[in-house]
Design a protein around this motif. Structure first.
Motif, short mmCIF file in Angstrom:
data_model
loop_
_atom_site.label_atom_id
_atom_site.label_comp_id
_atom_site.label_asym_id
_atom_site.label_seq_id
_atom_site.Cartn_x
_atom_site.Cartn_y
_atom_site.Cartn_z
N ARG A 1 0.82 -1.22 0.00
CA ARG A 1 0.00 0.00 0.00
C ARG A 1 0.85 1.26 0.00
O ARG A 1 0.60 2.19 -0.77
CB ARG A 1 -0.93 -0.01 1.21
N TYR B 1 1.84 6.88 -6.78
CA TYR B 1 0.71 7.71 -7.20
C TYR B 1 1.01 9.19 -6.95
O TYR B 1 0.86 10.03 -7.85
CB TYR B 1 -0.54 7.26 -6.45
N LYS C 1 -3.59 14.18 -15.28
CA LYS C 1 -3.82 13.77 -13.90
C LYS C 1 -5.07 12.90 -13.80
O LYS C 1 -5.10 11.93 -13.05
CB LYS C 1 -3.95 14.99 -12.99
N ARG D 1 -5.22 9.09 -12.43
CA ARG D 1 -6.18 8.65 -11.40
C ARG D 1 -6.98 7.46 -11.87
O ARG D 1 -7.22 6.52 -11.12
CB ARG D 1 -7.10 9.80 -11.03
N ALA D 2 -7.41 7.50 -13.12
CA ALA D 2 -8.19 6.39 -13.67
C ALA D 2 -7.36 5.11 -13.73
O ALA D 2 -7.85 4.03 -13.39
CB ALA D 2 -8.71 6.75 -15.06
N PHE E 1 -4.79 4.29 -11.83
CA PHE E 1 -4.59 3.78 -10.48
C PHE E 1 -5.90 3.24 -9.89
O PHE E 1 -5.89 2.28 -9.12
CB PHE E 1 -3.98 4.85 -9.57
N MET E 2 -7.04 3.83 -10.26
CA MET E 2 -8.33 3.35 -9.76
C MET E 2 -8.62 1.95 -10.31
O MET E 2 -9.02 1.05 -9.56
CB MET E 2 -9.44 4.32 -10.17
N VAL E 3 -8.39 1.76 -11.58
CA VAL E 3 -8.60 0.44 -12.18
C VAL E 3 -7.59 -0.56 -11.62
O VAL E 3 -7.92 -1.70 -11.32
CB VAL E 3 -8.51 0.51 -13.73
N SER F 1 -6.32 -0.55 -8.71
CA SER F 1 -6.61 -0.88 -7.31
C SER F 1 -7.53 -2.09 -7.19
O SER F 1 -7.58 -2.72 -6.13
CB SER F 1 -7.22 0.32 -6.60
N GLU F 2 -8.23 -2.42 -8.24
CA GLU F 2 -9.13 -3.57 -8.22
C GLU F 2 -8.43 -4.86 -8.65
O GLU F 2 -9.03 -5.93 -8.58
CB GLU F 2 -10.33 -3.29 -9.12
N GLU F 3 -7.20 -4.75 -9.06
CA GLU F 3 -6.44 -5.92 -9.53
C GLU F 3 -6.07 -6.82 -8.34
O GLU F 3 -5.66 -6.34 -7.30
CB GLU F 3 -5.18 -5.47 -10.26
#
Length: 90
Positions: free
Chosen positions: A17, A24, A47, A51-52, A54-56, A58-60
């Motif tokens: 984390r 990020y 930017k 963000r997009a 890293f957001m996608v 984060s679900e990996e």
């Protein structure tokens, strides 16, 4: 990330984390560099793209995919620090 065989465990996710958050923040800060040939609208768009991504990401849950994503972020950061824009956030 050695605990989970293929899928990341909660322990694996917690261990990485801080590295992910650091990557990020560094990428977002580097996008503010005056050495990049971007105007304000382009900076905001880049930017939003970061963000997009890293957001996608984060679900990996696959350990190998997470490692690949962190390697890609490291590579993108090194390119940004040279004053260039990586292809995958254009």
């Amino acid at each position: 990330m050695a605990k989970g065989l293929i899928w990341a465990t909660a322990e694996d996710m917690a261990r990485n984390r801080s590295r992910v958050l650091s990557l990020y923040r560094h990428v977002l800060r580097t996008l503010n560099s005056p050495h990049l040939p971007l105007n304000l609208a382009e900076r905001l768009a880049k930017k939003a793209a970061v963000r997009a991504i890293f957001m996608v990401g984060s679900e990996e849950r696959s350990i190998h995919n997470i490692d690949d994503l962190m390697d890609a972020a490291d590579h993108a950061l090194s390119i940004l620090r040279k004053g260039e824009i990586p292809k995958h956030i254009q």
